[in-house]
Design a protein around this motif. Sequence first.
Motif, PDB file in Angstrom:
ATOM      1  N   THR A  26      22.663  52.462  -1.896  1.00  0.00           N
ATOM      2  CA  THR A  26      23.333  51.406  -1.205  1.00  0.00           C
ATOM      3  C   THR A  26      22.486  50.115  -1.122  1.00  0.00           C
ATOM      4  OG1 THR A  26      24.363  52.934   0.398  1.00  0.00           O
ATOM      5  CG2 THR A  26      24.276  50.611   1.166  1.00  0.00           C
ATOM      6  N   VAL A  27      20.983  50.471  -1.109  1.00  0.00           N
ATOM      7  CA  VAL A  27      20.149  49.130  -1.075  1.00  0.00           C
ATOM      8  C   VAL A  27      20.110  48.594  -2.531  1.00  0.00           C
ATOM      9  CG1 VAL A  27      17.671  48.239  -0.877  1.00  0.00           C
ATOM     10  CG2 VAL A  27      18.539  50.006   0.784  1.00  0.00           C
ATOM     11  N   ILE A  28      20.380  49.429  -3.619  1.00  0.00           N
ATOM     12  CA  ILE A  28      20.342  48.899  -5.016  1.00  0.00           C
ATOM     13  C   ILE A  28      21.746  48.266  -5.095  1.00  0.00           C
ATOM     14  CG2 ILE A  28      20.831  49.619  -7.333  1.00  0.00           C
ATOM     15  CD1 ILE A  28      18.732  52.002  -6.820  1.00  0.00           C
ATOM     16  N   SER A  29      22.832  48.644  -4.507  1.00  0.00           N
ATOM     17  CA  SER A  29      24.072  47.909  -4.537  1.00  0.00           C
ATOM     18  C   SER A  29      24.065  46.625  -4.051  1.00  0.00           C
ATOM     19  CB  SER A  29      25.309  48.687  -3.867  1.00  0.00           C
ATOM     20  OG  SER A  29      25.589  50.023  -4.745  1.00  0.00           O
ATOM     21  N   VAL A  30      23.493  46.146  -2.730  1.00  0.00           N
ATOM     22  CA  VAL A  30      23.508  45.209  -2.405  1.00  0.00           C
ATOM     23  C   VAL A  30      22.590  44.290  -2.799  1.00  0.00           C
ATOM     24  CG1 VAL A  30      22.573  44.064  -0.072  1.00  0.00           C
ATOM     25  CG2 VAL A  30      23.812  46.212   0.266  1.00  0.00           C
ATOM     26  N   SER A  31      21.473  44.705  -3.342  1.00  0.00           N
ATOM     27  CA  SER A  31      20.484  43.717  -4.278  1.00  0.00           C
ATOM     28  C   SER A  31      21.056  43.463  -5.380  1.00  0.00           C
ATOM     29  CB  SER A  31      19.377  44.645  -4.617  1.00  0.00           C
ATOM     30  OG  SER A  31      18.556  45.128  -3.454  1.00  0.00           O
ATOM     31  N   TYR A 148      32.667  42.253  -8.517  1.00  0.00           N
ATOM     32  CA  TYR A 148      32.644  43.558  -9.372  1.00  0.00           C
ATOM     33  C   TYR A 148      31.325  44.445  -8.907  1.00  0.00           C
ATOM     34  CZ  TYR A 148      31.053  46.104 -13.413  1.00  0.00           C
ATOM     35  OH  TYR A 148      30.761  47.094 -14.183  1.00  0.00           O
ATOM     36  N   ALA A 149      30.246  43.622  -8.510  1.00  0.00           N
ATOM     37  CA  ALA A 149      29.071  44.285  -8.311  1.00  0.00           C
ATOM     38  C   ALA A 149      29.216  45.077  -6.743  1.00  0.00           C
ATOM     39  CB  ALA A 149      27.890  43.416  -8.312  1.00  0.00           C
ATOM     40  N   LEU A 153      29.024  49.181  -3.539  1.00  0.00           N
ATOM     41  CA  LEU A 153      28.507  49.353  -2.144  1.00  0.00           C
ATOM     42  C   LEU A 153      29.230  50.342  -1.441  1.00  0.00           C
ATOM     43  CD1 LEU A 153      26.467  48.387   0.029  1.00  0.00           C
ATOM     44  CD2 LEU A 153      28.130  46.729   0.876  1.00  0.00           C
ATOM     45  N   PRO A 154      30.419  50.388  -1.155  1.00  0.00           N
ATOM     46  CA  PRO A 154      31.142  51.532  -0.618  1.00  0.00           C
ATOM     47  C   PRO A 154      30.931  52.891  -1.331  1.00  0.00           C
ATOM     48  CG  PRO A 154      32.616  50.026  -1.659  1.00  0.00           C
ATOM     49  CD  PRO A 154      31.394  49.353  -1.613  1.00  0.00           C
ATOM     50  N   MET A 155      31.041  52.665  -2.713  1.00  0.00           N
ATOM     51  CA  MET A 155      30.747  54.052  -3.496  1.00  0.00           C
ATOM     52  C   MET A 155      28.998  54.412  -3.296  1.00  0.00           C
ATOM     53  SD  MET A 155      33.663  54.472  -5.044  1.00  0.00           S
ATOM     54  CE  MET A 155      34.195  53.795  -3.467  1.00  0.00           C
ATOM     55  N   SER A 156      28.542  53.601  -3.350  1.00  0.00           N
ATOM     56  CA  SER A 156      27.025  54.165  -3.028  1.00  0.00           C
ATOM     57  C   SER A 156      26.881  54.736  -1.786  1.00  0.00           C
ATOM     58  CB  SER A 156      25.786  52.949  -3.233  1.00  0.00           C
ATOM     59  OG  SER A 156      26.040  52.418  -4.489  1.00  0.00           O
ATOM     60  N   MET A 157      27.454  54.301  -0.649  1.00  0.00           N
ATOM     61  CA  MET A 157      27.431  54.984   0.842  1.00  0.00           C
ATOM     62  C   MET A 157      28.075  56.385   0.754  1.00  0.00           C
ATOM     63  SD  MET A 157      28.162  51.405   2.885  1.00  0.00           S
ATOM     64  CE  MET A 157      28.027  52.242   4.230  1.00  0.00           C
ATOM     65  N   LEU A 158      29.404  56.501  -0.091  1.00  0.00           N
ATOM     66  CA  LEU A 158      30.218  57.604   0.199  1.00  0.00           C
ATOM     67  C   LEU A 158      29.821  58.450  -0.948  1.00  0.00           C
ATOM     68  CD1 LEU A 158      32.455  59.078   1.385  1.00  0.00           C
ATOM     69  CD2 LEU A 158      33.866  57.820  -0.435  1.00  0.00           C
ATOM     70  N   VAL A 159      29.599  58.303  -2.163  1.00  0.00           N
ATOM     71  CA  VAL A 159      29.452  59.324  -3.402  1.00  0.00           C
ATOM     72  C   VAL A 159      28.690  60.334  -3.047  1.00  0.00           C
ATOM     73  CG1 VAL A 159      29.504  59.645  -5.801  1.00  0.00           C
ATOM     74  CG2 VAL A 159      31.013  57.845  -4.755  1.00  0.00           C
ATOM     75  N   LEU A 207      30.897  54.200  -9.539  1.00  0.00           N
ATOM     76  CA  LEU A 207      30.679  55.219  -8.689  1.00  0.00           C
ATOM     77  C   LEU A 207      29.798  56.187  -9.581  1.00  0.00           C
ATOM     78  CD1 LEU A 207      32.420  57.868  -9.292  1.00  0.00           C
ATOM     79  CD2 LEU A 207      34.322  56.326  -8.170  1.00  0.00           C
ATOM     80  N   LEU A 208      29.812  55.989 -10.958  1.00  0.00           N
ATOM     81  CA  LEU A 208      29.241  57.066 -11.746  1.00  0.00           C
ATOM     82  C   LEU A 208      27.853  56.711 -11.539  1.00  0.00           C
ATOM     83  CD1 LEU A 208      31.201  56.750 -15.077  1.00  0.00           C
ATOM     84  CD2 LEU A 208      31.148  58.804 -13.559  1.00  0.00           C
ATOM     85  N   PHE A 209      27.143  55.547 -11.135  1.00  0.00           N
ATOM     86  CA  PHE A 209      25.784  55.396 -11.207  1.00  0.00           C
ATOM     87  C   PHE A 209      25.271  56.284  -9.861  1.00  0.00           C
ATOM     88  CE2 PHE A 209      22.272  52.954  -9.256  1.00  0.00           C
ATOM     89  CZ  PHE A 209      21.322  53.155 -10.173  1.00  0.00           C
TER      90      PHE A 209
END
Length: 297
Positions: A26-31, A148-149, A153-159, A207-209
Amino acid sequence: GNVLLPPLVKRYFPDRVGLVTSLYATVISVSTFIPPFIAVPVANSAGWRTSLGMWAVTALIAFVPWCTLLVRARANRTEPAQPTTEEIETASAAAMGRVWRTPVAWAVMVVFCVSSINVYTFFAWMPDMLHDIAGSSQAEAGTLLGLYAAMGLPMSMLVPVLAARMRNVGVIIQGAVVLLVVGDLGLLLMPTVATWLWVCIAGLGGLLFPLALVLINARTRTHEGSVALSGFAQGVGYTIAATGPLIFGVLHEVSGGWVWPLVFLTIVALAPIAAGVVLSHSRMIEDEWHRPVASKP
């Protein structure tokens, strides 16, 4: 950093792999999604050097904790009872060799590779592409790239949390394939109609990441296995993915348009289908390493 983090999670948070992976993903997604939103406004108001140079401050901040780990590792060398960083974060030559012959490792690598090809390519080319096919201004294209980026964020929190509890993650992978294909085809066939929608759908396919990050630990039993799989999947995957923006750009240059580049991304997005079949079973790479060999008659 990406290669080291999954094994660190495996070592220090073995009972909370999904949660901790979700936290740092999630931190990576925000960044990732903040810079596109503010880069153009800062450049317009303070110049491109300021817009580019301010990220050096972020890099320096990230440099501090890694230096702390390095100092501690050197201090531990004087204490035989304490493992050094090298002992913690390396895998044996045998493990690194066996991981190349493991179907699960190749499947995780494909997931990493396809995710990275899409992200790297869109980050490199989306603003120019949207300007041509959707008539977006420079600021609008930057905002759409940030959107796009932001979908990560939601995917990083959930997946990661979801995948750590699921036996069949193939369902998640197939869902990501659908999202990537729909997003790419939307930009290819109807770029001026709800452009933001196709951008968002393609972003959700990212979300693959975070899924690949958690699979490094979910498909290994040991810390050594996690180190070997992380090094292989990300090292090979990112190396191949680095060619994505180049191929996309060459296709654009040769064809003079964006049709063939988007067709290329759509075809690439289909690759994880096979990986999803392999990863649909809860097999560990160590189990494949130690399969009994039939004796010769």
